[in-house]
Design an enzyme around this catalytic site. Structure first.
Site, PDB file in Angstrom:
ATOM      1  CG  MET A   1     130.240  16.532 -12.731  1.00 19.50           C
ATOM      2  SD  MET A   1     130.688  17.302 -11.179  1.00 19.50           S
ATOM      3  CE  MET A   1     129.352  18.480 -11.003  1.00 19.50           C
ATOM      4  CB  CYS A   2     135.815  13.116 -11.352  1.00 23.03           C
ATOM      5  SG  CYS A   2     136.657  14.702 -11.170  1.00 23.03           S
ATOM      6  CD  GLU A   3     132.481   8.147 -15.704  1.00 22.97           C
ATOM      7  OE1 GLU A   3     132.430   6.948 -15.357  1.00 22.97           O
ATOM      8  OE2 GLU A   3     132.062   8.559 -16.795  1.00 22.97           O
ATOM      9  CG  HIS A  77     138.933  10.401  -8.929  1.00 24.64           C
ATOM     10  ND1 HIS A  77     139.578  11.336  -9.720  1.00 24.64           N
ATOM     11  CD2 HIS A  77     137.822  11.016  -8.449  1.00 24.64           C
ATOM     12  CE1 HIS A  77     138.890  12.465  -9.714  1.00 24.64           C
ATOM     13  NE2 HIS A  77     137.821  12.308  -8.952  1.00 24.64           N
ATOM     14  CB  ILE A  78     139.150   8.896 -14.555  1.00 28.07           C
ATOM     15  CG1 ILE A  78     137.657   8.633 -14.704  1.00 28.07           C
ATOM     16  CG2 ILE A  78     139.935   7.597 -14.655  1.00 28.07           C
ATOM     17  CD1 ILE A  78     137.271   8.042 -16.061  1.00 28.07           C
TER      18      ILE A  78
END
Length: 257
Positions: A1-3, A77-78
């Protein structure tokens, strides 16, 4: 998942401290090494940076960390890729114009079988996230109007978000520069900093800031993230299905708990 990371403030504020903490998770303290992006609103315009390389080692990220770009709303967003190749076209945040405003979108989650309805907005890349963004804007363009009150727009956004959440993980940041809409299905947290300000220490790198020396007594700055960024502050944890609409650092509408 992203952060995810977003900021809503009542005065132009830089994101350097929070952004520095988040970028460490992009390939150093976390696995989110498949690109990153950040967008700052400046008046009606946006200043946006994207890079398909890991944020922890990105020279572009170094520039953003050390150059205090001041904004009332910012979205970052990363990425940890699960749908779509690792490339610039698939790097969040995504940006489109609607009703003379730039809308900025970032998503954490996966709806791998999602099929957007045909419409005016089309994705450039191959992520489910950008397809979701286009689907949302096509719905707003069809069912809402320029000048509709925030309550009307949010009613549609919540209905859409609830529908997407039934199909998979859908944690969302969305802004038109005036307001910031946030929606949580799994993980999201926020903190609102206001006077009296104090120090804070990042969790992912040895950096501490004294907000009292960086602010005025009238400042209100809220930060919304996937996972808390600091070790010595109390973060407010979203519940699954909870949404909040932010304006100038304050929650102006909320629900879904």
């Amino acid at each position: 998942m992203c952060e995810l990371l977003a900021m809503s403030a009542n005065t132009p504020t830089d994101l350097c401290f929070s952004f520095t903490g988040l970028t460490r998770r992009g390939g150093e303290t976390g696995p989110h090494k498949d690109g990153w992006g950040v967008t700052f609103y400046e008046g009606k315009g946006v200043r946006s940076f994207h890079d398909p390389d890991p944020s922890a080692s990105s020279r572009i990220a170094e520039v953003v960390q050390t150059h205090p770009i001041k904004s009332e709303v910012a979205i970052c967003h990363i990425r940890q890729a699960n749908v779509g190749d690792i490339c610039l076209a698939n790097t969040h945040p995504f940006i489109r114009e609607l009703w003379g405003q730039y809308w900025v979108f970032a998503h954490n989650g996966q709806l791998s079988d999602f099929q957007a309805e045909p419409g005016f907005y089309e994705p450039v890349g191959t992520t489910d996230s950008e397809a979701l963004f286009c689907d949302m804007l096509n719905h707003l363009r069809q069912h809402c109007h320029r000048g509709d009150p925030a309550e009307t727009l949010v009613e549609h956004l919540v209905e859409l978000a609830n529908n997407y959440a039934r199909q998979g993980v859908f944690n969302l940041l969305l802004s038109n520069g005036e307001r910031l809409f946030t929606y949580c299905t799994t993980k999201m947290a926020s903190i609102t900093r206001r006077a009296p300000f104090g120090p804070a220490r990042l969790k992912d790198t040895d950096v501490t800031v004294d907000f009292e020396s960086e602010t005025t007594p009238d400042d209100i700055v809220s930060v919304i993230v996937t996972e808390p960024l600091t070790t010595d502050e109390k973060w407010d944890i979203y519940q699954p299905g909870e949404w909040r609409l932010w304006r100038k650092g304050e929650v102006v509408l909320s629900g879904g708990r």
